[in-house]
Design a protein around this motif. Structure first.
Motif, PDB file in Angstrom:
ATOM      1  N   LEU A  39       3.003   8.451 -10.077  1.00 61.37           N
ATOM      2  CA  LEU A  39       4.191   8.441 -10.904  1.00 61.37           C
ATOM      3  C   LEU A  39       4.945   8.169  -9.545  1.00 61.37           C
ATOM      4  O   LEU A  39       5.511   9.153  -9.566  1.00 61.37           O
ATOM      5  CB  LEU A  39       4.579   9.751 -12.312  1.00 61.37           C
ATOM      6  CG  LEU A  39       5.630   9.222 -12.841  1.00 61.37           C
ATOM      7  CD1 LEU A  39       5.831   9.540 -14.408  1.00 61.37           C
ATOM      8  CD2 LEU A  39       7.289   8.818 -12.049  1.00 61.37           C
ATOM      9  N   VAL A  40       5.784   7.159  -9.327  1.00 63.77           N
ATOM     10  CA  VAL A  40       6.245   6.783  -8.132  1.00 63.77           C
ATOM     11  C   VAL A  40       7.008   5.816  -8.980  1.00 63.77           C
ATOM     12  O   VAL A  40       6.959   4.943  -9.205  1.00 63.77           O
ATOM     13  CB  VAL A  40       4.921   6.453  -7.378  1.00 63.77           C
ATOM     14  CG1 VAL A  40       5.739   5.266  -6.138  1.00 63.77           C
ATOM     15  CG2 VAL A  40       3.882   6.939  -7.239  1.00 63.77           C
ATOM     16  N   ILE A  41       8.837   6.407  -7.983  1.00 63.11           N
ATOM     17  CA  ILE A  41       9.397   5.469  -8.368  1.00 63.11           C
ATOM     18  C   ILE A  41      10.617   5.530  -6.871  1.00 63.11           C
ATOM     19  O   ILE A  41      10.704   6.324  -6.286  1.00 63.11           O
ATOM     20  CB  ILE A  41      11.128   6.226  -9.253  1.00 63.11           C
ATOM     21  CG1 ILE A  41      10.472   6.643  -9.823  1.00 63.11           C
ATOM     22  CG2 ILE A  41      12.270   5.344  -8.836  1.00 63.11           C
ATOM     23  CD1 ILE A  41      10.802   7.295 -10.644  1.00 63.11           C
ATOM     24  N   ALA A  42      10.670   4.286  -5.991  1.00 62.22           N
ATOM     25  CA  ALA A  42      11.060   3.708  -4.611  1.00 62.22           C
ATOM     26  C   ALA A  42      12.322   3.049  -4.646  1.00 62.22           C
ATOM     27  O   ALA A  42      12.525   2.764  -5.871  1.00 62.22           O
ATOM     28  CB  ALA A  42       9.746   2.806  -4.285  1.00 62.22           C
ATOM     29  N   ILE A  43      12.989   4.099  -4.014  1.00 57.84           N
ATOM     30  CA  ILE A  43      14.139   3.806  -3.097  1.00 57.84           C
ATOM     31  C   ILE A  43      14.055   2.268  -2.177  1.00 57.84           C
ATOM     32  O   ILE A  43      13.614   2.209  -1.624  1.00 57.84           O
ATOM     33  CB  ILE A  43      15.466   5.266  -2.664  1.00 57.84           C
ATOM     34  CG1 ILE A  43      15.542   5.888  -3.556  1.00 57.84           C
ATOM     35  CG2 ILE A  43      16.597   3.734  -2.151  1.00 57.84           C
ATOM     36  CD1 ILE A  43      15.773   7.561  -2.944  1.00 57.84           C
ATOM     37  N   GLN A  49      12.998  -2.262   2.014  1.00 58.91           N
ATOM     38  CA  GLN A  49      12.407  -1.713   2.108  1.00 58.91           C
ATOM     39  C   GLN A  49      12.219  -0.302   1.841  1.00 58.91           C
ATOM     40  O   GLN A  49      13.510  -0.131   1.144  1.00 58.91           O
ATOM     41  CB  GLN A  49      12.493  -1.863   3.669  1.00 58.91           C
ATOM     42  CG  GLN A  49      12.659  -2.992   4.605  1.00 58.91           C
ATOM     43  CD  GLN A  49      11.012  -3.369   5.361  1.00 58.91           C
ATOM     44  OE1 GLN A  49      10.317  -2.058   5.716  1.00 58.91           O
ATOM     45  NE2 GLN A  49      10.459  -4.162   4.506  1.00 58.91           N
ATOM     46  N   ILE A  50      11.324   0.316   1.148  1.00 54.98           N
ATOM     47  CA  ILE A  50      11.129   1.407   0.696  1.00 54.98           C
ATOM     48  C   ILE A  50      12.002   2.424   1.917  1.00 54.98           C
ATOM     49  O   ILE A  50      11.264   2.682   3.205  1.00 54.98           O
ATOM     50  CB  ILE A  50       9.801   1.765   1.311  1.00 54.98           C
ATOM     51  CG1 ILE A  50       9.366   1.053  -0.758  1.00 54.98           C
ATOM     52  CG2 ILE A  50       9.856   3.228  -0.492  1.00 54.98           C
ATOM     53  CD1 ILE A  50       7.768   1.324  -0.988  1.00 54.98           C
ATOM     54  N   ILE A  51      12.799   3.014   1.286  1.00 57.14           N
ATOM     55  CA  ILE A  51      13.779   4.479   2.686  1.00 57.14           C
ATOM     56  C   ILE A  51      13.629   5.676   1.423  1.00 57.14           C
ATOM     57  O   ILE A  51      14.431   6.415   1.880  1.00 57.14           O
ATOM     58  CB  ILE A  51      15.083   3.462   2.418  1.00 57.14           C
ATOM     59  CG1 ILE A  51      16.111   3.584   1.251  1.00 57.14           C
ATOM     60  CG2 ILE A  51      14.887   1.994   3.298  1.00 57.14           C
ATOM     61  CD1 ILE A  51      17.198   3.168   1.223  1.00 57.14           C
ATOM     62  N   GLY A  52      13.295   5.960   0.335  1.00 53.25           N
ATOM     63  CA  GLY A  52      13.112   7.417  -0.234  1.00 53.25           C
ATOM     64  C   GLY A  52      12.759   6.801  -1.363  1.00 53.25           C
ATOM     65  O   GLY A  52      11.928   5.925  -1.949  1.00 53.25           O
TER      66      GLY A  52
END
Length: 148
Positions: A39-43, A49-52
């Motif tokens: 379960l992955v949720i990217a900011i 670009q993924i930053i968190g």
């Protein structure tokens, strides 16, 4: 037959899977299928670009949040709560009854407690001078989670 122990500081995924496979087989023989699912949720920033984000998994009816990171310039805007709430909603959709995670004394214990998490264990002096806390929250509306 002689067995050899090999120490390494290289954490490759193949070695992890080789170690995990017999453990998972044993656990499933004892407790049934864990039904593990990432379960992955990217900011992402404006450039994509993924930053968190949040990195975790569900298994045995529980959400485990391994990583939750919000860039410093975005903190205090409710983004961390949104990440966790979205993960919890997905966990409920997957049939999970609870969620657990850990945090250090210099990190976000109060944040998690404001979102309904309760400490159920700790390790003092980890890191030296600090503590590591383990927190859980029921997602199915029942009480529980054994507070400390």
């Amino acid at each position: 037959m002689m067995h050899r122990l090999t120490l390494t500081d290289v954490a490759d995924e193949g070695t992890r899977q080789a170690i995990l496979q017999p453990l998972r087989a044993y656990n499933e023989a004892q407790a049934g299928p864990g039904n593990y699912q990432p379960l992955v949720i990217a900011i992402q920033d404006a450039a994509g670009q993924i930053i968190g984000g949040l990195w975790g998994s569900t298994g045995y009816g529980w959400l485990y949040t391994q990583l939750l990171a919000v860039p410093e310039h975005l903190r205090g805007q409710g983004l961390g709560a949104q990440l966790l709430e979205r993960a919890e909603a997905e966990a409920r959709a997957r049939g999970c009854l609870g969620s657990w995670l850990d945090t250090f004394s210099f990190q976000a214990r109060g944040f998690y407690e404001r979102l309904g998490y309760r400490a159920f264990g700790s390790i003092d002096n980890y890191p030296p001078g600090g503590a590591r806390f383990f927190l859980s929250k029921r997602l199915d509306g029942t009480a529980g989670g054994g507070e400390i």
